[in-house]
Scaffold this active site. Structure first.
Site, mmCIF file in Angstrom:
data_model
loop_
_atom_site.group_PDB
_atom_site.id
_atom_site.type_symbol
_atom_site.label_atom_id
_atom_site.label_comp_id
_atom_site.label_asym_id
_atom_site.label_seq_id
_atom_site.Cartn_x
_atom_site.Cartn_y
_atom_site.Cartn_z
ATOM 1 N N THR A 323 -13.947 -25.003 -1.883
ATOM 2 C CA THR A 323 -13.857 -26.185 -2.750
ATOM 3 C C THR A 323 -13.947 -25.811 -4.224
ATOM 4 O OG1 THR A 323 -16.230 -26.602 -2.867
ATOM 5 C CG2 THR A 323 -15.059 -27.540 -0.972
ATOM 6 N N CYS A 324 -13.639 -26.797 -5.081
ATOM 7 C CA CYS A 324 -13.643 -26.578 -6.527
ATOM 8 C C CYS A 324 -15.004 -26.858 -7.152
ATOM 9 C CB CYS A 324 -12.585 -27.449 -7.182
ATOM 10 S SG CYS A 324 -10.956 -27.032 -6.593
ATOM 11 N N ASP A 325 -16.065 -26.681 -6.407
ATOM 12 C CA ASP A 325 -17.404 -26.839 -6.979
ATOM 13 C C ASP A 325 -18.030 -25.461 -7.050
ATOM 14 O OD1 ASP A 325 -20.261 -27.197 -7.247
ATOM 15 O OD2 ASP A 325 -19.903 -29.318 -6.800
#
Ligand SMILES: *Cc1c(COP(=O)(O)O)cnc(C)c1O
Length: 376
Positions: A323-325
């Protein structure tokens, strides 16, 4: 890893990350708890893995269920449990949820303060309550905070209040911390429980039950004691602190019941380095903290990860999710050693993932679907 799971993955070839749970292992675990602690009732902690097949198997084997919400109560009922086999073990409940549980037939509730006792007395009159006391969780790999339970010195007042409001002051509960590898961890809490029993007896109220909670471990990278060793240590603690007045006991295993029954299949999406002279490789998987591996928070739980190239030389890797976290990194402070020959597209198997994975998986962060689960 079991032959059945290996065979399922080989023949079904499910696409995307998924958990596969082998019910034979769950059955074996239930029977080993029942055999090691024959006088103790087992209340499976539903949150660890509420798959209907898991609940139905446990209901059939005779297990009771520790639930934390109306939805979990309904799941346990749907799986075939009768309401006398269900406890509402969350100390933080809305009064209307207590009322709904009462309507559904549940008569056993956890409390840890007088305000909660009052809710239960209004919404579930005459029910049994047990008071949860704090435990420091020392020795646990996933310790619990001070969020649940009261100081043991306060418990008699809470139970006395329940008694005066027409509830049955039934017992004391605690949780020594999840993934508790120290079999001696129960002793101090059992001693506190015995002290509360004595103080209540002085007030003319006879408590009956000690709820020994969960904490029984799953084998990850390190060895853990067998269920029999926990049973022996707990039985010794009860004998020491209760003498001949042995109370009714219950346990609430979650992780210890289902953790080792599950394996997650994942795929390597990317392998890279952050600079030419970086000696650590970054390995990105198609599952991470938001896809079900939340217990890697603070790198607390270290899962065994298997690859078909495990015979090859290994190198330090930072392991991260898709994910983009930026918080979606599994192991970095303490890198994970994976084969140098590992390639993009390789499948990895993450073992010991039957507990606290599907329930922790986000709905669709970045559009990634929640963790798929197959129960075989
Ligand atoms: C989560 C929970 C359990 C299960 O704990 P494990 O460490 O997974 O065995 C047991 N009892 C209560 C009240 C819980 O909240």
């Amino acid at each position: 890893m079991t032959d059945r799971i290996r065979e399922f993955l080989r023949t079904r070839r499910p696409d995307g990350p998924c958990l596969v749970v082998d019910l034979d292992v769950v059955r074996e675990k239930y029977l080993s708890f029942a055999k090691a602690m024959p006088d103790t009732r087992v209340f499976y902690a539903v949150k660890a893995n509420p798959a209907p097949e898991v609940l139905a198997l446990l209901a059939e084997l005779g297990s009771c269920f520790d639930t934390a919400s109306v939805a979990e109560i309904e799941m346990a009922l749907a799986a075939g449990a009768t309401p006398e086999r269900i406890s509402f073990g969350n100390t933080i409940k809305k009064e209307r949820d207590v009322a709904r549980a009462f309507e559904l037939g549940v008569r056993l509730y956890a409390v840890d303060c007088e305000a909660e006792v009052e809710k239960v007395s209004r919404a579930a009159p005459g029910s049994k309550v047990f008071c949860r006391i704090l435990s420091d969780g020392a020795g646990a790999e996933w310790p619990l905070s001070k969020k649940f339970g009261c100081d043991p010195a306060m418990a008699p007042r809470v139970l006395d209040h329940a008694h005066r409001l027409g509830l049955e002051a039934y017992g004391v509960s605690f949780h020594v911390g999840s993934q508790q590898r120290n079999t001696g961890a129960w002793d101090a809490a059992v001693a506190s429980a015995a002290q509360i029993f004595r103080e209540m007896a002085d007030r003319g109220i006879t408590l009956k039950m000690v709820n020994l909670g969960g904490g029984f471990p799953t084998r990850y990278l390190k060895n853990v004691p067998a269920v029999q060793a926990y049973a022996q240590a707990i039985s010794d603690a009860i004998l020491t602190h209760f003498g001949n007045h042995v109370p009714e006991t219950i346990i609430e295993p979650g992780r210890g019941m289902v953790g080792s029954a599950g394996v997650i299949k994942t795929e390597v999406v990317l392998i890279s380095k952050k600079s030419d002279d970086d000696d650590v490789r970054w390995v990105y998987l198609d599952i991470g903290k938001f896809g079900g591996l939340a217990e890697t928070m603070d790198e607390a739980i270290r899962y065994p990860i298997k690859s078909e190239r495990d015979g090859d030389e290994k190198t330090a890797c930072v392991l991260a999710g898709p994910t983009c976290d930026s918080a979606d990194v599994l192991y970095e402070k303490d890198p994970y050693f994976l084969p140098v020959s590992l390639e993009i597209g390789d499948e990895l198997l993450i073992e010991g993932t039957g507990a606290y994975t599907t329930t922790y998986s986000a709905v669709a962060f970045n559009g990634f679907a929640p963790l798929k689960s197959y129960v075989i």
